[in-house]
Structures are given as C-alpha cells and as structure tokens.
Design an enzyme around this catalytic site. Structure first.
Site, mmCIF file in Angstrom:
data_model
loop_
_atom_site.group_PDB
_atom_site.id
_atom_site.type_symbol
_atom_site.label_atom_id
_atom_site.label_comp_id
_atom_site.label_asym_id
_atom_site.label_seq_id
_atom_site.Cartn_x
_atom_site.Cartn_y
_atom_site.Cartn_z
ATOM 1 N N CYS A 189 30.149 -8.364 30.637
ATOM 2 C CA CYS A 189 29.332 -7.186 30.952
ATOM 3 C C CYS A 189 30.192 -6.128 31.638
ATOM 4 C CB CYS A 189 28.174 -7.592 31.864
ATOM 5 S SG CYS A 189 27.040 -6.224 32.211
ATOM 6 N N ASP A 213 29.349 -4.437 34.060
ATOM 7 C CA ASP A 213 28.979 -4.400 35.478
ATOM 8 C C ASP A 213 30.214 -4.433 36.390
ATOM 9 O OD1 ASP A 213 28.042 -5.292 38.133
ATOM 10 O OD2 ASP A 213 26.110 -5.598 37.144
ATOM 11 N N ARG A 254 30.627 -5.397 39.234
ATOM 12 C CA ARG A 254 30.742 -6.567 40.117
ATOM 13 C C ARG A 254 31.279 -7.801 39.401
ATOM 14 N NH1 ARG A 254 24.539 -6.366 41.521
ATOM 15 N NH2 ARG A 254 24.633 -6.037 39.265
ATOM 16 N N HIS A 268 26.125 -12.713 33.292
ATOM 17 C CA HIS A 268 26.011 -12.892 34.747
ATOM 18 C C HIS A 268 24.552 -12.792 35.162
ATOM 19 C CE1 HIS A 268 25.426 -8.575 35.921
ATOM 20 N NE2 HIS A 268 25.940 -8.388 34.731
ATOM 21 N N CYS A 313 21.882 -9.412 35.834
ATOM 22 C CA CYS A 313 22.385 -8.381 34.910
ATOM 23 C C CYS A 313 21.338 -7.262 34.748
ATOM 24 C CB CYS A 313 22.699 -9.005 33.556
ATOM 25 S SG CYS A 313 23.391 -7.822 32.382
HETATM 26 CO CO CO Z 1 25.291 -7.033 33.376
#
Ligand code: CO
Length: 197
Positions: free
Chosen positions: A41, A43, A45, A97, A100
């Site tokens: 992803c 993302d 993080r 994750h 998400c």
């Molecule tokens: Co995500």
C-alpha cells in the site's frame, strides 16, 4: 520538516552507508539484484525497506492505494513483468496492512473520484464474502477485509500470464500474502498456500 532538511538528512544517510560499506553506492550503481518484489500500500506508515530492515538494492517495489493487483493496470503488470522476467526475483510479496484507509473507504462505499473507481475491486471482495463477514463486529470486519484483500491480490498476481508462464517454465517463484500491523510494527504471514488459491 523543511524540504531543505531532507537534503541534509540525505547527505547524512549517504555518509552512514559508506561508513558501513565504502563500496555500497559504487556496486549498486552497476546493477540491482533484488530477490523480492514488494506489492504494498502507498500508506506512508508502511515503508517497505524500513519494516523489512533491508538496504537499498534488495527489494523491487510497487505500491498503490490498498495494494491492488488489477489485470488492467499496466503499471503493476509492468512491475511484475520486469521483476519476474528480467530481475528474476524468487519472491513476490503482496503485503496489506491493518487500518488500511483504502479498505475502509471501500467498506464505507462513498468515496468520489478516481479513488472510488480504484477501490471497486475491494467493493467486489466485500460483496463476494458477505456471508463470512456478516456476523463480525465493525473492527473484526475491517481486519478481515484487509486480510481478504491480500488473499484476492495474491490470486490476481498468481493468475497473471507473467506468473503463469514463469511457473510453466519451472521458475523458482513464490507468491506470499503478508499483512503488516501499523500499531506494533509486526509483519504477519497469512500463509496463503499456492495450492489453495
Ligand atoms: Co493502506
């Protein structure tokens, strides 16, 4: 952080790499030999190399919102093709994750624009698994859809002509479905067996 600080940080990082291995950049500049393709992803993080504690050069990376492998996405397919056929990676890691935002948006179902279209793949997963999801509370359901999304994207990666051809030619290639927990930094193997997909 000011963008000027990023250049300062970069110099510091480059110097640290050289302290550990004076030939780090000169050898990397000649060739890359990653053994892993990471499909994860976008993302912020979930920083690929950091969470696997791997240096530059060890992992070929494709990231998009909610780690989706879509058969119409030339970007993802090109990354898989290059990783499998040219770099000859032995492992494709599809890593989702918990928490998400893409999965959440697909569950809520009211995201406009391109993102809403992009997430239609996950909306289908929710529909297809509605029986399995119906008795779960909201948090359990959210976690489960994050896991089911990984499973689905492992299936999608497995059924690409690229991976099918590689397996036909007896390439040493394994596809893994993993999920990362943002709240404790731990990666989990969902143990998706190729034979059960
Ligand atoms: Co995500």
């Amino acid at each position: 952080m000011d963008t000027k600080d990023i250049f300062k940080n970069n110099k510091k990082w480059a110097q640290e790499q050289l302290k550990n291995n004076p030939k780090f950049f000169t050898s990397l500049s000649k060739q890359q030999h990653p053994n892993y393709l990471w499909i994860g992803c976008s993302d912020s993080r979930v920083p690929t190399n950091q969470i696997m504690n791997l240096p530059a050069g060890d992992v070929f990376v494709h990231r998009n919102i909610a780690n989706i492998v879509a058969h119409t996405d030339f970007n993802c397919l090109s990354a898989i093709e290059y990783a499998v056929e040219v770099l000859k990676v032995e492992h494709i890691i599809v890593c989702g994750h918990y928490g998400c935002g893409g999965v959440k948006a697909a569950m809520d179902g009211n995201t406009p624009g391109y993102v809403g279209n992009w997430l239609s793949n996950i909306k289908d997963i929710i529909k297809l698994n509605k029986d399995e999801l119906k008795d779960l509370n909201e948090q359990e359901k959210y976690n489960k859809v994050c896991e089911l999304n990984v499973l689905e994207q492992v299936k999608n990666a497995s059924s690409t002509t690229i991976v099918q051809n590689a397996w036909k030619n007896n390439a040493n290639l394994t596809i893994h479905g993993w999920i990362y927990c943002i709240s404790d930094g731990i990666l989990h193997d969902l143990k998706l067996d190729k034979n059960t997909l």
